[in-house]
Design a protein around this motif. Structure first.
Motif, PDB file in Angstrom:
ATOM      1  N   VAL A 147       0.755  16.085 -24.592  1.00 39.74           N
ATOM      2  CA  VAL A 147      -0.447  15.632 -24.431  1.00 39.74           C
ATOM      3  C   VAL A 147      -1.483  16.211 -25.114  1.00 39.74           C
ATOM      4  N   TRP A 148      -1.478  17.491 -25.246  1.00 36.46           N
ATOM      5  CA  TRP A 148      -2.673  18.341 -25.909  1.00 36.46           C
ATOM      6  C   TRP A 148      -2.661  17.784 -27.453  1.00 36.46           C
ATOM      7  N   SER A 149      -1.537  17.511 -27.998  1.00 34.78           N
ATOM      8  CA  SER A 149      -1.509  17.043 -29.410  1.00 34.78           C
ATOM      9  C   SER A 149      -2.044  15.792 -29.529  1.00 34.78           C
ATOM     10  N   VAL A 150      -1.710  14.786 -28.629  1.00 32.89           N
ATOM     11  CA  VAL A 150      -2.243  13.632 -28.701  1.00 32.89           C
ATOM     12  C   VAL A 150      -4.048  13.720 -28.798  1.00 32.89           C
ATOM     13  N   PHE A 151      -4.623  14.305 -28.059  1.00 31.30           N
ATOM     14  CA  PHE A 151      -6.106  14.454 -27.981  1.00 31.30           C
ATOM     15  C   PHE A 151      -6.757  15.630 -28.666  1.00 31.30           C
ATOM     16  N   TYR A 152      -6.227  16.769 -28.875  1.00 28.69           N
ATOM     17  CA  TYR A 152      -6.737  17.944 -29.210  1.00 28.69           C
ATOM     18  C   TYR A 152      -6.179  18.626 -30.523  1.00 28.69           C
ATOM     19  N   ARG A 153      -5.155  17.969 -30.734  1.00 27.74           N
ATOM     20  CA  ARG A 153      -4.407  18.862 -31.998  1.00 27.74           C
ATOM     21  C   ARG A 153      -5.493  19.262 -33.166  1.00 27.74           C
ATOM     22  N   ASP A 154      -6.135  18.508 -33.545  1.00 24.69           N
ATOM     23  CA  ASP A 154      -7.069  18.857 -34.895  1.00 24.69           C
ATOM     24  C   ASP A 154      -8.250  19.714 -34.367  1.00 24.69           C
ATOM     25  N   PHE A 155      -8.459  20.120 -33.203  1.00 25.61           N
ATOM     26  CA  PHE A 155      -9.660  20.821 -32.691  1.00 25.61           C
ATOM     27  C   PHE A 155      -9.452  21.991 -31.912  1.00 25.61           C
ATOM     28  N   ILE A 156      -8.026  22.400 -31.764  1.00 25.86           N
ATOM     29  CA  ILE A 156      -7.244  23.587 -31.318  1.00 25.86           C
ATOM     30  C   ILE A 156      -7.474  24.846 -32.421  1.00 25.86           C
ATOM     31  N   THR A 157      -8.397  25.780 -32.087  1.00 24.20           N
ATOM     32  CA  THR A 157      -8.202  26.903 -32.826  1.00 24.20           C
ATOM     33  C   THR A 157      -7.504  28.133 -32.326  1.00 24.20           C
ATOM     34  N   LYS A 158      -7.206  28.238 -31.143  1.00 23.62           N
ATOM     35  CA  LYS A 158      -6.663  29.302 -30.306  1.00 23.62           C
ATOM     36  C   LYS A 158      -5.489  28.944 -29.623  1.00 23.62           C
ATOM     37  N   ILE A 159      -4.355  29.514 -29.480  1.00 19.41           N
ATOM     38  CA  ILE A 159      -3.258  29.262 -28.711  1.00 19.41           C
ATOM     39  C   ILE A 159      -2.809  30.639 -27.631  1.00 19.41           C
ATOM     40  N   VAL A 160      -2.957  30.250 -26.586  1.00 24.62           N
ATOM     41  CA  VAL A 160      -2.464  31.388 -25.637  1.00 24.62           C
ATOM     42  C   VAL A 160      -1.107  31.248 -24.811  1.00 24.62           C
TER      43      VAL A 160
ATOM     44  N   VAL B 142       5.593  25.505 -15.294  1.00 21.17           N
ATOM     45  CA  VAL B 142       4.731  25.654 -16.675  1.00 21.17           C
ATOM     46  C   VAL B 142       3.639  24.824 -16.780  1.00 21.17           C
ATOM     47  N   ASN B 143       2.620  25.261 -17.001  1.00 15.67           N
ATOM     48  CA  ASN B 143       1.125  24.106 -17.092  1.00 15.67           C
ATOM     49  C   ASN B 143       0.496  24.527 -18.547  1.00 15.67           C
ATOM     50  N   TRP B 144      -0.280  23.522 -18.712  1.00 15.31           N
ATOM     51  CA  TRP B 144      -1.198  23.613 -20.262  1.00 15.31           C
ATOM     52  C   TRP B 144      -2.773  23.266 -19.657  1.00 15.31           C
ATOM     53  N   SER B 145      -3.466  24.080 -20.325  1.00 14.30           N
ATOM     54  CA  SER B 145      -4.761  23.586 -20.107  1.00 14.30           C
ATOM     55  C   SER B 145      -5.702  23.943 -21.378  1.00 14.30           C
ATOM     56  N   ILE B 146      -6.732  23.104 -21.429  1.00 15.87           N
ATOM     57  CA  ILE B 146      -7.873  23.206 -22.766  1.00 15.87           C
ATOM     58  C   ILE B 146      -8.869  23.474 -21.990  1.00 15.87           C
ATOM     59  N   THR B 147      -9.711  24.627 -22.808  1.00 13.88           N
ATOM     60  CA  THR B 147     -10.879  24.889 -22.349  1.00 13.88           C
ATOM     61  C   THR B 147     -11.660  25.009 -23.736  1.00 13.88           C
ATOM     62  N   LYS B 148     -12.853  24.554 -23.730  1.00 16.55           N
ATOM     63  CA  LYS B 148     -13.916  24.385 -24.877  1.00 16.55           C
ATOM     64  C   LYS B 148     -14.452  25.848 -25.522  1.00 16.55           C
ATOM     65  N   ASN B 149     -14.137  26.021 -26.682  1.00 20.50           N
ATOM     66  CA  ASN B 149     -14.670  27.532 -27.347  1.00 20.50           C
ATOM     67  C   ASN B 149     -16.071  27.177 -27.841  1.00 20.50           C
ATOM     68  N   GLY B 150     -16.569  26.087 -28.741  1.00 25.26           N
ATOM     69  CA  GLY B 150     -17.850  25.822 -29.098  1.00 25.26           C
ATOM     70  C   GLY B 150     -17.867  24.706 -30.047  1.00 25.26           C
ATOM     71  N   VAL B 151     -18.629  24.790 -31.055  1.00 25.29           N
ATOM     72  CA  VAL B 151     -18.585  23.802 -32.143  1.00 25.29           C
ATOM     73  C   VAL B 151     -18.439  24.389 -33.446  1.00 25.29           C
TER      74      VAL B 151
ATOM     75  N   SER C 246      -5.737  19.291 -18.589  1.00 23.06           N
ATOM     76  CA  SER C 246      -4.656  20.193 -18.051  1.00 23.06           C
ATOM     77  C   SER C 246      -3.405  19.367 -17.699  1.00 23.06           C
ATOM     78  N   GLY C 247      -2.241  20.052 -17.512  1.00 20.26           N
ATOM     79  CA  GLY C 247      -1.074  19.065 -16.959  1.00 20.26           C
ATOM     80  C   GLY C 247      -0.035  20.329 -16.936  1.00 20.26           C
ATOM     81  N   THR C 248       1.429  19.581 -16.632  1.00 25.79           N
ATOM     82  CA  THR C 248       2.526  20.462 -16.715  1.00 25.79           C
ATOM     83  C   THR C 248       3.331  20.072 -18.004  1.00 25.79           C
TER      84      THR C 248
END
Length: 257
Positions: free
Chosen positions: A119-132, A81-90, A70-72
């Motif tokens: 920051v989310w692009s650096v670490f998670y870009r290829d694994f994000i399946t949903k954007i809210v 404005v903030n961002w956060s990442i939550t795990k969906n599954g595998v 998470s972060g701003t």
């Protein structure tokens, strides 16, 4: 002589122990970064073999064990404005998948992936399946979700009256989100800037009834070969060059009188 030999041997052992200690602080046996702080473009820990290299072309930040969740991401100090990442599954490859949520009030920061990357692009870009996109967000930042190629869904949250708060969608905001299946542009959106949804090649893109949209940027919806119909909102007064270029399946195009 024995004392000197003993001291020399002891010094060697201490040196070896210190070296091993530094290695343990910097990386695990698998080479993962285990810094006390997260490695990002602007935060490089000199003891970490991964993120000590400030030349980001040679640095694989995905190896960092401590990944921020998470972060701003507000455009100014006044934008909460903030961002956060939550795990969906595998997924089928055994990789974790995630939902990225943008929440708060105000405008998102604009990015330039060649210089400043979310920051989310650096670490998670290829694994994000949903954007809210939460209610309260007024501007979707430039290049915010660029190349999130595995995102299949974008959700715009609404208030009690069913209204979104988003007014503008920035340059390249959803560009190359090639796995999106459907996206409805909220009625609140007044401007969609250049390349914002270019090469969303599998997405059905529609405009919510009562759209306030007045401006569509250059190549905004280009490279979408799956759509056969475009119905342009009645308040649109400006359409940029090649806004619907390479829409090879297009059969019907409705534009207000």
């Amino acid at each position: 002589m024995k004392t000197k030999l003993f001291n020399k041997a002891l010094s060697g052992l201490l040196a070896s122990a210190m070296a091993l200690s530094v290695f343990a602080i910097g990386a695990s046996a698998e080479g993962e970064c285990i810094c006390s702080e997260c490695c990002t473009f602007g935060n490089a820990n000199a003891e970490c073999p991964v993120c000590k290299d400030t030349d980001d072309s040679n640095t694989n930040y995905l190896y960092c064990a401590q990944k921020p969740t998470s972060g701003t991401c507000g455009a100014t100090a006044n934008d909460s404005v903030n961002w956060s990442i939550t795990k969906n599954g595998v997924d089928e490859n055994g990789d974790d998948t995630y939902t990225l949520t943008i929440s708060g009030t105000g405008a998102m920061e604009d990015y330039d992936v060649d210089n400043t990357c979310p920051v989310w692009s650096v670490f998670y870009r290829d694994f994000i399946t949903k954007i809210v996109i939460g209610y309260g967000i007024t501007h979707i930042g430039e290049e915010s979700f660029y190349l999130c190629q595995n995102a299949t869904e974008v959700v715009f949250e609404r208030n009690a009256s069913g209204e979104s708060s988003v007014k503008t969608i920035g340059i390249n905001a959803f560009r190359d989100c090639s796995s999106l299946t459907e996206i409805e542009i909220p009625a609140s959106v007044e401007e969609i800037k250049d390349y914002a949804l270019r090469i969303c090649s599998e997405a059905k893109i529609t405009f919510e009834e009562g759209s306030a949209l007045t401006s569509i940027g250059a190549e905004c919806f280009g490279g979408n070969p799956s759509l056969v119909e475009w119905i342009i909102p009645s308040k649109v007064t400006s359409i940029g060059d090649y806004a619907f270029g390479s829409n090879s399946a297009l059969k019907r195009f409705y534009y207000p009188a």
